[in-house]
Design a protein around this motif. Structure first.
Motif, PDB file in Angstrom:
ATOM      1  N   LYS A  60       0.833  -1.210   0.000  1.00 28.05           N
ATOM      2  CA  LYS A  60       0.000   0.000   0.000  1.00 28.05           C
ATOM      3  C   LYS A  60       0.863   1.253   0.000  1.00 28.05           C
ATOM      4  O   LYS A  60       0.603   2.213  -0.727  1.00 28.05           O
ATOM      5  CB  LYS A  60      -0.918   0.020   1.222  1.00 28.05           C
ATOM      6  CG  LYS A  60      -2.038  -0.976   1.174  1.00 28.05           C
ATOM      7  CD  LYS A  60      -2.876  -0.896   2.446  1.00 28.05           C
ATOM      8  CE  LYS A  60      -3.938  -1.976   2.484  1.00 28.05           C
ATOM      9  NZ  LYS A  60      -4.696  -1.963   3.741  1.00 28.05           N
ATOM     10  N   LEU A  61       1.886   1.235   0.825  1.00 23.11           N
ATOM     11  CA  LEU A  61       2.796   2.375   0.908  1.00 23.11           C
ATOM     12  C   LEU A  61       3.492   2.609  -0.425  1.00 23.11           C
ATOM     13  O   LEU A  61       3.633   3.750  -0.873  1.00 23.11           O
ATOM     14  CB  LEU A  61       3.830   2.142   2.013  1.00 23.11           C
ATOM     15  CG  LEU A  61       4.859   3.236   2.235  1.00 23.11           C
ATOM     16  CD1 LEU A  61       4.187   4.523   2.682  1.00 23.11           C
ATOM     17  CD2 LEU A  61       5.879   2.791   3.273  1.00 23.11           C
ATOM     18  N   ASN A  62       3.904   1.534  -1.058  1.00 21.24           N
ATOM     19  CA  ASN A  62       4.575   1.651  -2.350  1.00 21.24           C
ATOM     20  C   ASN A  62       3.642   2.268  -3.392  1.00 21.24           C
ATOM     21  O   ASN A  62       4.059   3.110  -4.192  1.00 21.24           O
ATOM     22  CB  ASN A  62       5.067   0.274  -2.812  1.00 21.24           C
ATOM     23  CG  ASN A  62       6.066   0.368  -3.937  1.00 21.24           C
ATOM     24  OD1 ASN A  62       6.666   1.400  -4.166  1.00 21.24           O
ATOM     25  ND2 ASN A  62       6.235  -0.727  -4.651  1.00 21.24           N
ATOM     26  N   GLY A  63       2.375   1.845  -3.378  1.00 24.02           N
ATOM     27  CA  GLY A  63       1.404   2.426  -4.306  1.00 24.02           C
ATOM     28  C   GLY A  63       1.202   3.910  -4.039  1.00 24.02           C
ATOM     29  O   GLY A  63       1.142   4.724  -4.972  1.00 24.02           O
ATOM     30  N   SER A  64       1.137   4.279  -2.764  1.00 28.41           N
ATOM     31  CA  SER A  64       0.972   5.690  -2.414  1.00 28.41           C
ATOM     32  C   SER A  64       2.178   6.509  -2.828  1.00 28.41           C
ATOM     33  O   SER A  64       2.052   7.639  -3.315  1.00 28.41           O
ATOM     34  CB  SER A  64       0.765   5.840  -0.905  1.00 28.41           C
ATOM     35  OG  SER A  64      -0.391   5.155  -0.504  1.00 28.41           O
ATOM     36  N   LEU A  65       3.354   5.955  -2.619  1.00 28.23           N
ATOM     37  CA  LEU A  65       4.573   6.679  -2.989  1.00 28.23           C
ATOM     38  C   LEU A  65       4.693   6.837  -4.501  1.00 28.23           C
ATOM     39  O   LEU A  65       5.260   7.819  -4.978  1.00 28.23           O
ATOM     40  CB  LEU A  65       5.802   5.966  -2.418  1.00 28.23           C
ATOM     41  CG  LEU A  65       5.953   6.029  -0.898  1.00 28.23           C
ATOM     42  CD1 LEU A  65       7.152   5.200  -0.458  1.00 28.23           C
ATOM     43  CD2 LEU A  65       6.090   7.457  -0.420  1.00 28.23           C
ATOM     44  N   GLY A  66       4.128   5.883  -5.244  1.00 23.11           N
ATOM     45  CA  GLY A  66       4.127   6.029  -6.707  1.00 23.11           C
ATOM     46  C   GLY A  66       3.322   7.238  -7.120  1.00 23.11           C
ATOM     47  O   GLY A  66       3.730   8.026  -7.977  1.00 23.11           O
ATOM     48  N   GLY A  67       2.148   7.402  -6.498  1.00 17.76           N
ATOM     49  CA  GLY A  67       1.321   8.580  -6.783  1.00 17.76           C
ATOM     50  C   GLY A  67       2.006   9.859  -6.341  1.00 17.76           C
ATOM     51  O   GLY A  67       1.951  10.884  -7.029  1.00 17.76           O
ATOM     52  N   LEU A  68       2.657   9.832  -5.203  1.00 15.42           N
ATOM     53  CA  LEU A  68       3.386  10.997  -4.707  1.00 15.42           C
ATOM     54  C   LEU A  68       4.518  11.371  -5.663  1.00 15.42           C
ATOM     55  O   LEU A  68       4.761  12.552  -5.926  1.00 15.42           O
ATOM     56  CB  LEU A  68       3.946  10.709  -3.316  1.00 15.42           C
ATOM     57  CG  LEU A  68       4.782  11.808  -2.683  1.00 15.42           C
ATOM     58  CD1 LEU A  68       3.938  13.054  -2.460  1.00 15.42           C
ATOM     59  CD2 LEU A  68       5.376  11.323  -1.378  1.00 15.42           C
TER      60      LEU A  68
END
Length: 95
Positions: A60-68
């Motif tokens: 989940k964190l990795n997906g969020s960081l991709g958007g960031l």
């Protein structure tokens, strides 16, 4: 001639004993190493079990960081453009 025979037999006995002791010491050392490696493997299994719940959170964190990351790229482009405009403005005001 008999002395030479006894010396050869004595030398052979010493050689065989020396080799046997050396091989026994190697066996003991390898046994200790094997035991330690088994303990390390057991420890790694415990770590794997204890960190298994982190997988979902990391994904989940990795997906969020991709958007960031995408948002930061857009911000960078905006800052570069603003920097160019400010440089032009400062240059024209200074002149």
């Amino acid at each position: 001639m008999e002395l030479l025979t006894w010396l050869t037999i004595g030398y052979t006995i010493v050689l065989v004993l020396t080799l046997a002791i050396g091989l026994i010491l190697i066996l003991v050392t390898l046994w200790k190493v094997g035991t330690k490696l088994g303990q390390i493997a057991d420890g790694l299994k415990v770590v794997e079990t204890q960190t298994a719940p982190l997988n979902a959170g990391v994904e989940k964190l990795n997906g969020s960081l991709g958007g960031l990351s995408d948002g930061l790229k857009v911000a960078k482009t905006s800052f570069v453009s603003a920097d160019k405009h400010l440089s032009k403005t400062i240059t024209s005001v200074s002149s």
